[in-house]
Design an enzyme around this catalytic site. Structure first.
Site, PDB file in Angstrom:
ATOM      1  N   ASP A   1       0.885  -1.160   0.000  1.00 12.75           N
ATOM      2  CA  ASP A   1       0.000   0.000   0.000  1.00 12.75           C
ATOM      3  C   ASP A   1       0.929   1.217   0.000  1.00 12.75           C
ATOM      4  OD1 ASP A   1      -1.644   2.139   0.583  1.00 12.75           O
ATOM      5  OD2 ASP A   1      -2.269   1.402   2.564  1.00 12.75           O
TER       6      ASP A   1
ATOM      7  N   LYS B   1       2.824  11.208  -3.517  1.00 14.83           N
ATOM      8  CA  LYS B   1       1.789  10.507  -4.288  1.00 14.83           C
ATOM      9  C   LYS B   1       0.888  11.490  -5.052  1.00 14.83           C
ATOM     10  CE  LYS B   1      -1.761   6.984  -3.460  1.00 14.83           C
ATOM     11  NZ  LYS B   1      -2.220   6.030  -2.440  1.00 14.83           N
TER      12      LYS B   1
ATOM     13  N   GLU C   1      -7.194   0.676  -4.779  1.00 13.24           N
ATOM     14  CA  GLU C   1      -7.260   0.576  -3.312  1.00 13.24           C
ATOM     15  C   GLU C   1      -8.613   0.059  -2.799  1.00 13.24           C
ATOM     16  OE1 GLU C   1      -5.970   4.480  -2.240  1.00 13.24           O
ATOM     17  OE2 GLU C   1      -3.926   4.073  -2.911  1.00 13.24           O
TER      18      GLU C   1
ATOM     19  N   ASP D   1     -13.027   5.957   2.350  1.00 14.96           N
ATOM     20  CA  ASP D   1     -11.589   6.006   2.644  1.00 14.96           C
ATOM     21  C   ASP D   1     -11.180   7.421   3.036  1.00 14.96           C
ATOM     22  OD1 ASP D   1      -8.820   6.099   2.591  1.00 14.96           O
ATOM     23  OD2 ASP D   1      -8.599   4.983   0.714  1.00 14.96           O
TER      24      ASP D   1
END
Ligand code: AMP
Length: 582
Positions: free
Chosen positions: A6, A66, A159, A182
């Protein structure tokens, strides 16, 4: 081995599938979450060490890379980052221009090293997760980062799909619909998935790449400075305040109140105060309410209403906040599934995806265990366990039984499942008769064998050893028991443990009494003349006590009476034996 990774905005994790279990790996300090932060100084530092550098050397430290991976200058999300429009994003760090792939590869290299140290072997293949909304360029750049770190990237997985896998939702009915909420440190996503033939399809996704735990920390930081009447503070004080706010927020997820202690701020001031959960909830609520619009959008895009969802799962550290859980339940009109750690679900799912690719996961069936004990009902209505609960399948076990009554010409085999002592309190899976020629008590021999194959199918075989005649019955549902039913059975067996044990001891004593009383009566009628009258009276009295105890159903009294009768008949028994021998 294929590692699952992850690669998060705030934190990253790595795991592997080991001996049948997905396992997340910790660094030498026992930490599994690696902050996604890289420091370029004399040496390159990653993770906690880099985060410690951030306050002192903000220019050489980069977090949340990211957000930049696979991006070009001038894209709407890249506002405020200077560079030639259309050119791939690069950053000047430690005196060099670096691409987000290179920076991400430092994080991935560190994860690779953690795994290799822990496992003592090279890990060359990986599955890496990305947000559902990542476009081709972002996915390709993530893959390149993996390759730069020395991995063969077997697959890039979304994800929410990984999270759903970790929550075991691939076992839901086909066409089930799932919302994945999330909320991490800096981003929020809501994805709607549908299970189609065992594969998750992303129906829609909506979110805000600038909404997360950091915003909550800032709001709590402001609350603290307002309560402490601080008008201004230096930037290093600001960082300390932010850290204190985050710690307080995390503590208040499990506690009702916490103390903030910040000694020696810039001008010698100190802060010491109590902060309660409801205080922070008040300042966090307006921020969290913004997630609602995205949820409704995603539902609308998928053409669904909240009631159409079968499950809502939580991902990201910020969903540990009780207020978040409450809001999610309100938005969807349904309680979220809390069965997994929200900050580990994506990584676990990546590990499972890796295991499926490497072909390890179909062995899972072999590592299944019996959820509850399997056994037979015996004479007197007791449970006789043949295969105990939690036995790894496939499994095989058996036992020999005999007839309890003289002249009996068959035996009823009742197959039971459960943890209770009395047959009636367990579940009956099936029953059948095995016939045998009428025989004296204890003379028949019936072997019973239970075998469960890798698919969880139970076969019960019963064979009369004298004639060789046998019967086989197949029971399909021995392993497929719902978790709720198992839970209920286990908690019942705990709750009734004492009475159950008492019932078993009483039944065993009753069976003994029922055998002993007629035997004593028969012996007395044979030998009464040879015994003193005192002895006969005593034996009759003890036998009467046993009868009385049987009626009273008191276990201790029955056991006592049986022991007394046993004592009183000692010499009677000896005489019987002597007589039989002459
Ligand atoms: P993630 O991006 O999933 O690693 O989530 C990181 C965010 O989760 C940070 O903002 C953390 O402060 C937050 N977080 C972690 N644990 C908790 C907790 N127990 N309660 C509230 N927020 C938490």
């Amino acid at each position: 081995m294929i590692a699952g990774i992850d690669l998060g905005t705030t934190n990253s994790l790595i795991g592997v599938y080991e001996s049948g279990f997905p396992t997340l790996l910790a660094d030498s300090n026992g930490k599994r979450l690696l902050p996604s932060v890289v420091f370029y100084g004399n040496e390159i530092l990653v993770g906690h060490e880099a985060r410690r550098m951030q306050a002192l050397h903000p220019e050489e430290t980069i977090s949340s890379v990211k957000r930049l991976i696979g991006r070009r200058f001038g894209e709407p999300e890249m506002e405020g980052i200077a560079g030639t429009p259309g050119a791939p994003v690069t950053l000047a760090l430690g005196g060099q221009n670096r691409t987000p792939e290179e920076i991400s590869s430092e994080i991935l290299k560190r994860l690779k090293a953690i795994a290799e140290t822990r496992l003592g072997t090279e890990i060359a293949r990986a599955v890496i997760t990305v947000p559902a909304y990542f476009n081709d360029a972002q996915r390709a750049a993530t893959k390149r980062a993996g390759e730069l770190a020395g991995f063969t990237v077997e697959r890039i997985v979304s994800e929410p799909t990984a999270a759903a896998l970790a929550y075991g939702l691939d076992k839901l009915q086909d066409r089930s619909k799932i919302a994945v909420y999330d909320l991490g440190g800096g981003t929020f996503d809501l994805s709607i998935l549908q299970l189609d033939n065992g594969v998750f399809q992303v129906l829609s996704t909506h979110g805000d790449t600038r909404l997360g735990g950091d915003d909550l920390d800032r709001a709590i930081g402001k609350l603290i400075s307002r309560k402490a009447v601080l008008d201004s503070f230096s930037s290093s004080d600001g960082i300390r305040l932010h850290e204190a706010a985050r710690t307080a927020k995390e503590t208040l997820s499990s506690e009702e109140q916490t103390t903030i202690l910040l000694p020696f701020l810039k001008d010698g001031e100190s802060i010491e105060m109590t902060l309660t959960r409801s205080e922070i909830e008040e300042v966090c609520a307006p921020i969290l309410r913004r997630t609602r619009t995205h949820c409704l959008h995603a539902l609308g895009d998928a053409g669904l209403r909240p009631g159409d969802l079968d499950q809502i799962i939580l991902v990201g550290g910020s969903t540990r906040m009780p207020l978040v859980r409450k809001m999610v339940a309100e938005i969807f009109g349904k309680e979220p599934n809390l069965s997994q750690h929200p900050d580990e679900a994506v990584a676990l799912g990546a590990v499972l995806q890796g295991a499926i690719l490497e072909g390890s996961l179909h062995h899972v069936a072999l590592l299944d265990v019996t959820p509850l004990s399997l056994g037979l009902e015996t004479f007197g209505g007791l449970m006789n366990v043949i295969i105990p609960r939690n036995t790894t399948i496939p499994a095989k076990a058996g036992e020999m039984f005999t007839n309890a009554v003289a002249g009996q010409s068959g035996m009823k085999i009742t197959v039971l499942q459960g943890e209770r002592e009395l047959a009636d309190d367990n579940w009956t899976l099936g029953s059948f008769e095995i016939p045998f020629p009428p025989s004296p008590k204890g003379a028949a021999r019936v072997g019973v064998q239970f075998s469960i194959d890798a698919d969880g199918i139970l076969q019960v075989l019963a064979r009369d050893t004298a004639t060789g005649s046998e019967k086989i019955v197949e029971i399909k549902s021995a392993v497929e028991v719902s978790d709720e039913a198992v839970e209920a059975m286990l908690s019942d067996s705990l709750e009734h443990a004492f009475e159950d044990m008492d019932a078993r001891i009483f039944t065993e004593a009753r069976l003994k009494a029922e055998e002993m009383l007629p035997a004593v009566e028969a012996a007395l009628s044979q030998l009464e003349g040879e015994l003193g009258s005192g002895e006969v009276i005593l034996i009759r009295e003890q036998a009467a006590q046993v009868n009385a105890a049987l009626t009273s159903k008191e276990t201790a009294r029955l056991k006592n009476a049986l022991a007394n009768l046993d004592n009183a008949t000692q010499s009677l028994a000896t005489r019987l034996i002597e007589k039989a021998m002459h």
